[in-house]
Motif scaffolding. Sequence first.
Motif, PDB file in Angstrom:
ATOM      1  N   ARG A 188      -6.480 -61.273 -20.301  1.00 20.74           N
ATOM      2  CA  ARG A 188      -6.268 -62.456 -21.187  1.00 20.74           C
ATOM      3  C   ARG A 188      -6.133 -63.565 -20.684  1.00 20.74           C
ATOM      4  O   ARG A 188      -5.299 -63.945 -19.803  1.00 20.74           O
ATOM      5  N   ALA A 189      -7.047 -64.702 -21.085  1.00 20.66           N
ATOM      6  CA  ALA A 189      -7.150 -65.911 -20.239  1.00 20.66           C
ATOM      7  C   ALA A 189      -5.804 -66.905 -20.338  1.00 20.66           C
ATOM      8  O   ALA A 189      -5.631 -67.760 -19.568  1.00 20.66           O
ATOM      9  N   ASP A 190      -5.258 -66.510 -21.333  1.00 18.26           N
ATOM     10  CA  ASP A 190      -3.932 -67.414 -21.773  1.00 18.26           C
ATOM     11  C   ASP A 190      -2.736 -66.817 -21.043  1.00 18.26           C
ATOM     12  O   ASP A 190      -1.531 -67.386 -21.351  1.00 18.26           O
ATOM     13  N   LEU A 191      -2.787 -66.012 -20.231  1.00 20.45           N
ATOM     14  CA  LEU A 191      -1.578 -65.513 -19.350  1.00 20.45           C
ATOM     15  C   LEU A 191      -1.136 -66.512 -18.359  1.00 20.45           C
ATOM     16  O   LEU A 191      -1.653 -67.258 -17.771  1.00 20.45           O
ATOM     17  N   GLU A 192       0.386 -66.771 -18.187  1.00 16.62           N
ATOM     18  CA  GLU A 192       0.781 -67.258 -17.138  1.00 16.62           C
ATOM     19  C   GLU A 192       0.422 -66.875 -15.705  1.00 16.62           C
ATOM     20  O   GLU A 192       0.319 -65.554 -15.816  1.00 16.62           O
ATOM     21  N   PRO A 193       0.386 -67.396 -14.745  1.00 19.58           N
ATOM     22  CA  PRO A 193       0.172 -66.712 -13.265  1.00 19.58           C
ATOM     23  C   PRO A 193       0.991 -65.496 -13.122  1.00 19.58           C
ATOM     24  O   PRO A 193       0.394 -64.726 -12.728  1.00 19.58           O
ATOM     25  N   TRP A 194       2.344 -65.785 -13.371  1.00 27.28           N
ATOM     26  CA  TRP A 194       3.272 -64.601 -12.788  1.00 27.28           C
ATOM     27  C   TRP A 194       2.877 -63.384 -13.741  1.00 27.28           C
ATOM     28  O   TRP A 194       2.720 -62.043 -13.406  1.00 27.28           O
ATOM     29  N   GLN A 195       2.433 -63.508 -15.023  1.00 22.69           N
ATOM     30  CA  GLN A 195       2.185 -62.522 -15.911  1.00 22.69           C
ATOM     31  C   GLN A 195       0.638 -61.943 -15.500  1.00 22.69           C
ATOM     32  O   GLN A 195       0.503 -60.628 -15.466  1.00 22.69           O
ATOM     33  N   ARG A 196      -0.166 -62.895 -14.987  1.00 20.07           N
ATOM     34  CA  ARG A 196      -1.496 -61.851 -14.454  1.00 20.07           C
ATOM     35  C   ARG A 196      -1.169 -61.234 -13.398  1.00 20.07           C
ATOM     36  O   ARG A 196      -2.086 -59.912 -13.094  1.00 20.07           O
ATOM     37  N   LEU A 197      -0.516 -61.515 -12.437  1.00 21.35           N
ATOM     38  CA  LEU A 197      -0.255 -60.720 -11.351  1.00 21.35           C
ATOM     39  C   LEU A 197       0.691 -59.125 -11.661  1.00 21.35           C
ATOM     40  O   LEU A 197       0.244 -58.225 -11.359  1.00 21.35           O
ATOM     41  N   ASN A 198       1.688 -59.559 -12.612  1.00 18.51           N
ATOM     42  CA  ASN A 198       2.319 -58.435 -12.971  1.00 18.51           C
ATOM     43  C   ASN A 198       1.295 -57.420 -13.764  1.00 18.51           C
ATOM     44  O   ASN A 198       1.436 -56.130 -13.473  1.00 18.51           O
ATOM     45  N   VAL A 199       0.543 -57.926 -14.759  1.00 21.02           N
ATOM     46  CA  VAL A 199       0.047 -57.115 -15.514  1.00 21.02           C
ATOM     47  C   VAL A 199      -1.342 -56.270 -14.711  1.00 21.02           C
ATOM     48  O   VAL A 199      -1.419 -55.244 -14.864  1.00 21.02           O
ATOM     49  N   THR A 200      -1.844 -57.048 -13.594  1.00 22.79           N
ATOM     50  CA  THR A 200      -2.881 -56.413 -12.885  1.00 22.79           C
ATOM     51  C   THR A 200      -2.145 -55.359 -11.869  1.00 22.79           C
ATOM     52  O   THR A 200      -2.951 -54.325 -12.069  1.00 22.79           O
ATOM     53  N   SER A 201      -0.975 -55.467 -11.408  1.00 21.99           N
ATOM     54  CA  SER A 201      -0.501 -54.407 -10.664  1.00 21.99           C
ATOM     55  C   SER A 201      -0.075 -53.127 -11.670  1.00 21.99           C
ATOM     56  O   SER A 201      -0.214 -51.943 -11.213  1.00 21.99           O
ATOM     57  N   PHE A 202       0.300 -53.399 -12.559  1.00 27.34           N
ATOM     58  CA  PHE A 202       0.781 -52.575 -13.674  1.00 27.34           C
ATOM     59  C   PHE A 202      -0.632 -51.668 -14.145  1.00 27.34           C
ATOM     60  O   PHE A 202      -0.436 -50.298 -13.949  1.00 27.34           O
ATOM     61  N   LEU A 203      -1.600 -52.194 -14.296  1.00 21.04           N
ATOM     62  CA  LEU A 203      -2.669 -51.668 -14.966  1.00 21.04           C
ATOM     63  C   LEU A 203      -3.428 -50.973 -13.667  1.00 21.04           C
ATOM     64  O   LEU A 203      -3.922 -49.690 -13.960  1.00 21.04           O
ATOM     65  N   VAL A 204      -3.618 -51.184 -12.614  1.00 19.29           N
ATOM     66  CA  VAL A 204      -4.268 -50.546 -11.461  1.00 19.29           C
ATOM     67  C   VAL A 204      -3.539 -49.350 -11.098  1.00 19.29           C
ATOM     68  O   VAL A 204      -3.962 -48.266 -10.590  1.00 19.29           O
ATOM     69  N   SER A 205      -2.258 -49.526 -11.193  1.00 21.36           N
ATOM     70  CA  SER A 205      -1.440 -48.194 -10.856  1.00 21.36           C
ATOM     71  C   SER A 205      -1.637 -46.858 -11.709  1.00 21.36           C
ATOM     72  O   SER A 205      -1.662 -45.838 -10.967  1.00 21.36           O
ATOM     73  N   GLY A 206      -2.223 -47.168 -13.086  1.00 23.56           N
ATOM     74  CA  GLY A 206      -2.406 -45.935 -13.582  1.00 23.56           C
ATOM     75  C   GLY A 206      -3.774 -45.491 -13.325  1.00 23.56           C
ATOM     76  O   GLY A 206      -4.073 -44.285 -13.299  1.00 23.56           O
ATOM     77  N   LEU A 207      -4.873 -46.146 -12.718  1.00 28.05           N
ATOM     78  CA  LEU A 207      -6.066 -45.623 -12.294  1.00 28.05           C
ATOM     79  C   LEU A 207      -5.988 -44.593 -11.088  1.00 28.05           C
ATOM     80  O   LEU A 207      -6.445 -43.481 -11.106  1.00 28.05           O
ATOM     81  N   GLY A 208      -5.176 -44.855 -10.188  1.00 26.07           N
ATOM     82  CA  GLY A 208      -4.950 -44.301  -9.222  1.00 26.07           C
ATOM     83  C   GLY A 208      -4.193 -42.733  -9.303  1.00 26.07           C
ATOM     84  O   GLY A 208      -4.558 -41.847  -8.459  1.00 26.07           O
ATOM     85  N   THR A 209      -3.608 -42.722 -10.369  1.00 25.70           N
ATOM     86  CA  THR A 209      -2.765 -41.394 -10.644  1.00 25.70           C
ATOM     87  C   THR A 209      -3.502 -40.562 -11.330  1.00 25.70           C
ATOM     88  O   THR A 209      -3.431 -39.283 -11.161  1.00 25.70           O
ATOM     89  N   GLN A 210      -4.577 -40.929 -11.971  1.00 29.55           N
ATOM     90  CA  GLN A 210      -5.426 -40.204 -12.675  1.00 29.55           C
ATOM     91  C   GLN A 210      -6.778 -39.931 -12.124  1.00 29.55           C
ATOM     92  O   GLN A 210      -7.519 -38.831 -12.771  1.00 29.55           O
ATOM     93  N   ILE A 211      -7.193 -40.745 -11.231  1.00 23.13           N
ATOM     94  CA  ILE A 211      -8.520 -40.710 -10.678  1.00 23.13           C
ATOM     95  C   ILE A 211      -8.508 -40.521  -9.083  1.00 23.13           C
ATOM     96  O   ILE A 211      -8.697 -41.709  -8.475  1.00 23.13           O
ATOM     97  N   PRO A 212      -8.128 -39.561  -8.740  1.00 25.04           N
ATOM     98  CA  PRO A 212      -7.589 -39.496  -7.203  1.00 25.04           C
ATOM     99  C   PRO A 212      -8.995 -39.805  -6.395  1.00 25.04           C
ATOM    100  O   PRO A 212      -8.767 -40.422  -5.130  1.00 25.04           O
ATOM    101  N   GLU A 213     -10.133 -39.560  -6.678  1.00 24.82           N
ATOM    102  CA  GLU A 213     -11.416 -39.966  -5.823  1.00 24.82           C
ATOM    103  C   GLU A 213     -11.232 -41.452  -5.540  1.00 24.82           C
ATOM    104  O   GLU A 213     -12.119 -41.921  -4.724  1.00 24.82           O
ATOM    105  N   VAL A 214     -10.661 -42.376  -6.229  1.00 21.06           N
ATOM    106  CA  VAL A 214     -10.951 -43.747  -6.267  1.00 21.06           C
ATOM    107  C   VAL A 214      -9.690 -44.253  -4.842  1.00 21.06           C
ATOM    108  O   VAL A 214      -9.831 -45.333  -4.541  1.00 21.06           O
TER     109      VAL A 214
END
Length: 148
Positions: free
Chosen positions: A24-50
């Motif tokens: 979301r465009a209204d996030l603070e810079p620290w929130q953008r980094l935090n959210v991105t890191s949490f979000l991508v962590s889920g993909l790697g655990t469930q989709i091992p081919e990535v």
Amino acid sequence: MNTITEPPGPEPIRFDTKIAVLLRADLEPWQRLNVTSFLVSGLGTQIPEVIGEPYEDADGVPYLPMFRQPVLVFEATKETLTTAHARALSRALPRSVFTSDLFATGNDRDNRAAVRAVPTAELDLVGLAVHGPKNAVDKVVKGARLHP
């Protein structure tokens, strides 16, 4: 005149899938980094081919494997993010979400409870990660722009 031609390098690697993070465009810079890191962590655990192979430097020091393909990060309005979420659901694409409620929690148990407490249509999304065929992911993030 002598011309030296280099042998052709390896062919570029092309992926038929895409990993995208939508913030979301209204996030603070620290929130953008935090959210991105949490979000991508889920993909790697469930989709091992990535996940690619482990890394190693010239001295033989090992490092953890990472995604084998780029992660594209987009930003959008709250409305576009809500539409993207609906598109990801309708296409049954693997996805992870981050809601505004998660900024007030401090652990995985409370994060899951915060998401579980809100109906899908009422989630206050601040981030979405999705993986799938390029065309499907492109349709999900339509209307968003690449993060500056």
